[in-house]
Design a protein around this motif. Structure first.
Motif, PDB file in Angstrom:
ATOM      1  N   TYR A 207     -33.382  48.208 -26.671  1.00  0.00           N
ATOM      2  CA  TYR A 207     -32.739  48.323 -25.224  1.00  0.00           C
ATOM      3  C   TYR A 207     -33.539  47.669 -24.289  1.00  0.00           C
ATOM      4  CZ  TYR A 207     -31.725  52.931 -27.865  1.00  0.00           C
ATOM      5  OH  TYR A 207     -31.240  53.922 -28.658  1.00  0.00           O
ATOM      6  N   ASP A 208     -32.724  47.235 -23.437  1.00  0.00           N
ATOM      7  CA  ASP A 208     -33.170  46.678 -21.927  1.00  0.00           C
ATOM      8  C   ASP A 208     -33.266  47.856 -21.192  1.00  0.00           C
ATOM      9  OD1 ASP A 208     -33.499  43.941 -22.867  1.00  0.00           O
ATOM     10  OD2 ASP A 208     -31.752  43.250 -22.051  1.00  0.00           O
ATOM     11  N   LEU A 209     -34.541  47.673 -20.349  1.00  0.00           N
ATOM     12  CA  LEU A 209     -34.669  48.735 -19.374  1.00  0.00           C
ATOM     13  C   LEU A 209     -35.259  48.158 -17.977  1.00  0.00           C
ATOM     14  CD1 LEU A 209     -35.217  51.607 -18.349  1.00  0.00           C
ATOM     15  CD2 LEU A 209     -37.409  51.427 -19.556  1.00  0.00           C
ATOM     16  N   GLN A 210     -34.698  48.451 -16.815  1.00  0.00           N
ATOM     17  CA  GLN A 210     -35.339  48.104 -15.568  1.00  0.00           C
ATOM     18  C   GLN A 210     -35.322  49.151 -14.700  1.00  0.00           C
ATOM     19  OE1 GLN A 210     -34.342  44.083 -14.151  1.00  0.00           O
ATOM     20  NE2 GLN A 210     -34.864  44.677 -12.107  1.00  0.00           N
ATOM     21  N   VAL A 211     -36.645  49.529 -14.288  1.00  0.00           N
ATOM     22  CA  VAL A 211     -36.895  50.514 -13.212  1.00  0.00           C
ATOM     23  C   VAL A 211     -37.448  49.681 -11.990  1.00  0.00           C
ATOM     24  CG1 VAL A 211     -38.075  52.843 -12.870  1.00  0.00           C
ATOM     25  CG2 VAL A 211     -37.228  52.280 -15.370  1.00  0.00           C
ATOM     26  N   GLY A 212     -36.902  49.813 -10.929  1.00  0.00           N
ATOM     27  CA  GLY A 212     -37.425  49.152  -9.883  1.00  0.00           C
ATOM     28  C   GLY A 212     -37.737  47.727 -10.221  1.00  0.00           C
ATOM     29  N   ARG A 213     -38.896  47.283  -9.957  1.00  0.00           N
ATOM     30  CA  ARG A 213     -39.270  45.877 -10.328  1.00  0.00           C
ATOM     31  C   ARG A 213     -39.838  45.530 -11.728  1.00  0.00           C
ATOM     32  NH1 ARG A 213     -44.626  44.675  -6.944  1.00  0.00           N
ATOM     33  NH2 ARG A 213     -44.154  42.581  -7.677  1.00  0.00           N
ATOM     34  N   VAL A 214     -39.819  46.757 -12.428  1.00  0.00           N
ATOM     35  CA  VAL A 214     -40.429  46.461 -14.003  1.00  0.00           C
ATOM     36  C   VAL A 214     -39.406  46.501 -14.967  1.00  0.00           C
ATOM     37  CG1 VAL A 214     -41.758  47.568 -15.629  1.00  0.00           C
ATOM     38  CG2 VAL A 214     -42.365  48.231 -13.011  1.00  0.00           C
ATOM     39  N   ALA A 215     -39.390  45.073 -15.450  1.00  0.00           N
ATOM     40  CA  ALA A 215     -38.349  44.866 -16.479  1.00  0.00           C
ATOM     41  C   ALA A 215     -38.766  45.055 -17.816  1.00  0.00           C
ATOM     42  CB  ALA A 215     -37.872  43.638 -16.426  1.00  0.00           C
ATOM     43  N   THR A 216     -38.088  45.780 -18.657  1.00  0.00           N
ATOM     44  CA  THR A 216     -38.982  46.273 -20.072  1.00  0.00           C
ATOM     45  C   THR A 216     -37.865  45.990 -21.184  1.00  0.00           C
ATOM     46  OG1 THR A 216     -40.191  48.064 -19.090  1.00  0.00           O
ATOM     47  CG2 THR A 216     -40.056  48.178 -21.502  1.00  0.00           C
ATOM     48  N   LYS A 217     -38.408  45.520 -22.261  1.00  0.00           N
ATOM     49  CA  LYS A 217     -37.505  45.130 -23.596  1.00  0.00           C
ATOM     50  C   LYS A 217     -38.164  46.139 -24.655  1.00  0.00           C
ATOM     51  CE  LYS A 217     -35.238  42.276 -24.840  1.00  0.00           C
ATOM     52  NZ  LYS A 217     -33.773  42.295 -25.049  1.00  0.00           N
ATOM     53  N   ILE A 218     -37.512  47.099 -25.059  1.00  0.00           N
ATOM     54  CA  ILE A 218     -37.733  48.234 -25.722  1.00  0.00           C
ATOM     55  C   ILE A 218     -37.371  47.840 -27.304  1.00  0.00           C
ATOM     56  CG2 ILE A 218     -37.951  50.887 -26.498  1.00  0.00           C
ATOM     57  CD1 ILE A 218     -37.296  51.228 -23.432  1.00  0.00           C
ATOM     58  N   LEU A 219     -38.312  47.798 -28.398  1.00  0.00           N
ATOM     59  CA  LEU A 219     -37.912  47.498 -29.616  1.00  0.00           C
ATOM     60  C   LEU A 219     -38.576  48.800 -30.390  1.00  0.00           C
ATOM     61  CD1 LEU A 219     -39.071  43.815 -29.618  1.00  0.00           C
ATOM     62  CD2 LEU A 219     -36.718  44.646 -29.642  1.00  0.00           C
ATOM     63  N   PRO A 220     -38.511  48.743 -31.612  1.00  0.00           N
ATOM     64  CA  PRO A 220     -38.837  49.784 -32.502  1.00  0.00           C
ATOM     65  C   PRO A 220     -40.344  49.646 -32.690  1.00  0.00           C
ATOM     66  CG  PRO A 220     -36.765  49.269 -33.589  1.00  0.00           C
ATOM     67  CD  PRO A 220     -37.041  48.101 -32.466  1.00  0.00           C
ATOM     68  N   GLY A 221     -40.762  48.524 -32.606  1.00  0.00           N
ATOM     69  CA  GLY A 221     -42.199  48.385 -32.771  1.00  0.00           C
ATOM     70  C   GLY A 221     -43.071  48.427 -31.441  1.00  0.00           C
ATOM     71  N   GLY A 222     -42.309  48.704 -30.332  1.00  0.00           N
ATOM     72  CA  GLY A 222     -42.897  48.825 -29.127  1.00  0.00           C
ATOM     73  C   GLY A 222     -42.433  48.217 -27.920  1.00  0.00           C
ATOM     74  N   ARG A 223     -42.861  47.843 -26.781  1.00  0.00           N
ATOM     75  CA  ARG A 223     -42.289  47.455 -25.721  1.00  0.00           C
ATOM     76  C   ARG A 223     -43.125  46.255 -24.797  1.00  0.00           C
ATOM     77  NH1 ARG A 223     -40.990  52.029 -22.018  1.00  0.00           N
ATOM     78  NH2 ARG A 223     -40.433  53.244 -23.817  1.00  0.00           N
ATOM     79  N   GLU A 224     -42.068  45.508 -24.462  1.00  0.00           N
ATOM     80  CA  GLU A 224     -42.731  44.373 -23.698  1.00  0.00           C
ATOM     81  C   GLU A 224     -42.244  44.290 -22.036  1.00  0.00           C
ATOM     82  OE1 GLU A 224     -40.935  40.960 -25.320  1.00  0.00           O
ATOM     83  OE2 GLU A 224     -41.989  41.165 -27.397  1.00  0.00           O
ATOM     84  N   GLU A 225     -43.100  44.323 -21.076  1.00  0.00           N
ATOM     85  CA  GLU A 225     -42.920  44.640 -19.750  1.00  0.00           C
ATOM     86  C   GLU A 225     -43.009  43.399 -19.115  1.00  0.00           C
ATOM     87  OE1 GLU A 225     -45.069  48.028 -18.192  1.00  0.00           O
ATOM     88  OE2 GLU A 225     -43.810  49.399 -19.216  1.00  0.00           O
ATOM     89  N   HIS A 226     -42.419  43.257 -17.798  1.00  0.00           N
ATOM     90  CA  HIS A 226     -42.610  42.183 -17.080  1.00  0.00           C
ATOM     91  C   HIS A 226     -42.255  42.780 -15.521  1.00  0.00           C
ATOM     92  CE1 HIS A 226     -41.728  38.290 -15.010  1.00  0.00           C
ATOM     93  NE2 HIS A 226     -40.620  38.700 -14.714  1.00  0.00           N
ATOM     94  N   LEU A 227     -43.415  42.208 -14.710  1.00  0.00           N
ATOM     95  CA  LEU A 227     -43.227  42.646 -13.385  1.00  0.00           C
ATOM     96  C   LEU A 227     -42.382  41.450 -12.474  1.00  0.00           C
ATOM     97  CD1 LEU A 227     -44.323  45.039 -11.514  1.00  0.00           C
ATOM     98  CD2 LEU A 227     -45.972  43.533 -11.056  1.00  0.00           C
ATOM     99  N   ILE A 228     -41.232  42.030 -11.839  1.00  0.00           N
ATOM    100  CA  ILE A 228     -40.585  41.109 -10.832  1.00  0.00           C
ATOM    101  C   ILE A 228     -41.085  40.990  -9.668  1.00  0.00           C
ATOM    102  CG2 ILE A 228     -38.285  40.931  -9.730  1.00  0.00           C
ATOM    103  CD1 ILE A 228     -37.147  42.296 -12.408  1.00  0.00           C
ATOM    104  N   ASN A 229     -41.244  39.739  -9.040  1.00  0.00           N
ATOM    105  CA  ASN A 229     -42.068  39.453  -7.939  1.00  0.00           C
ATOM    106  C   ASN A 229     -41.295  39.013  -6.624  1.00  0.00           C
ATOM    107  OD1 ASN A 229     -44.584  39.908  -9.133  1.00  0.00           O
ATOM    108  ND2 ASN A 229     -44.095  38.405 -10.498  1.00  0.00           N
ATOM    109  N   SER A 230     -40.093  38.841  -6.799  1.00  0.00           N
ATOM    110  CA  SER A 230     -39.026  38.256  -5.821  1.00  0.00           C
ATOM    111  C   SER A 230     -37.750  38.912  -5.612  1.00  0.00           C
ATOM    112  CB  SER A 230     -38.977  36.753  -5.508  1.00  0.00           C
ATOM    113  OG  SER A 230     -38.186  36.499  -6.654  1.00  0.00           O
ATOM    114  N   ALA A 231     -37.167  38.839  -4.525  1.00  0.00           N
ATOM    115  CA  ALA A 231     -35.647  39.304  -4.395  1.00  0.00           C
ATOM    116  C   ALA A 231     -34.628  38.476  -5.150  1.00  0.00           C
ATOM    117  CB  ALA A 231     -35.341  39.400  -3.041  1.00  0.00           C
TER     118      ALA A 231
END
Length: 271
Positions: A207-231
């Motif tokens: 799954y791809d998830l974005q809550v506000g400025r936090v973009a997350t890739k969710i996989l069965p083995g875990g998740r990877e997060e990335h903080l968005i820093n500009s408009a």
């Protein structure tokens, strides 16, 4: 409302028939191609349970939507194909919030050889139908469980899912209740949908998830997060990951930053 236009919107290949194979393919394609989004709530736009408006928004305007729109549209299209569809009232987090939660989620039941639960509106829930019987099942490496109590069925999402569980009764929805709850969730200051901008989408493997400025890739083995820093990065992320173009997105950036700071403060306070 044209079935052919919906079929093209979700990139469905073949001739739809009222059978389990088609049902599973339709739900998968819907989840892959139409993202879950509460964008209109954040923009202060009026929302309701009108299916024709959902069709215009999700199919003609190629936007995303939340459960009332996603499952409302999917249920209508399934009926057009010939499926026997029942709309049901669900309650996300009813185990925490009690019966007041009932109506905050719309879920579908399709009768084939047995009842099948169809839900394209949970965001990161099951992306294929599952039978209405107590069991544990897996889809794409994510585990789910459906249980039965005296009064309610409960779907437990995969561990770490954004909506941990929801309850429902296997009976036709109270449409007035759904409409009232939809109105409250889209306008009330205490609505959880007012506190953060959310996008979710089923993608290959997870799954791809974005809550506000936090973009997350969710996989069965875990998740990877990335903080968005500009408009600019924020707008580009929504376009690239969810296929959505909205002229007013950039106007939300300052509010997204404020929501993120409130979230961090709340998190620190509760530690």
């Amino acid at each position: 409302m044209e079935l052919d236009a919906y079929i093209q919107r979700i990139n469905f290949v073949g001739t739809p028939k009222p059978d389990l194979k088609t049902l599973a393919q339709l739900q998968r394609q819907h989840c892959y191609n139409i993202p879950y989004s509460n964008l209109d709530v954040q923009l202060g736009r009026s929302l309701n349970t009108d299916i024709e408006k959902s069709y215009i928004k999700l199919v003609e305007q190629r936007q995303g939507g939340w459960c009332y729109e996603m499952n409302g549209l999917l249920g209508w299209m399934l009926e057009c194909i010939g499926f026997n569809v029942m709309r049901m009232s669900g309650g996300v987090r009813r185990d925490e919030r009690g019966d007041s939660a009932i109506g905050n989620h719309l879920v579908l039941c399709v009768q084939l050889d047995e009842p099948w639960i169809v839900d394209a509106g949970l965001g990161d829930g099951p992306y294929e139908p599952y039978p209405l019987r107590p069991h544990t099942f897996s889809q794409r490496g994510f585990s789910y469980q459906l249980t039965r109590s005296e009064d309610y069925w409960r779907l437990y999402n995969y561990p770490g899912g954004s909506a941990p569980s929801f309850d429902f009764v296997h009976e036709p929805a109270d449409e007035d209740q759904l409409s009232e709850k939809c109105q409250w969730l889209s306008t009330a200051a205490k609505s959880p949908f007012m506190s953060a901008l959310v996008f979710q989408r089923v993608v290959p493997g997870g799954y791809d998830l974005q809550v506000g400025r936090v973009a997350t890739k969710i996989l069965p083995g875990g998740r990877e997060e990335h903080l968005i820093n500009s408009a600019d990065e924020f707008v580009q992320s929504i376009s690239d990951r969810f296929g959505l173009v909205e002229p007013e997105l950039e106007n939300l950036w300052e509010g997204v930053l404020e929501q993120h700071e409130l979230y961090l403060a709340s998190k620190e306070k509760n530690q």
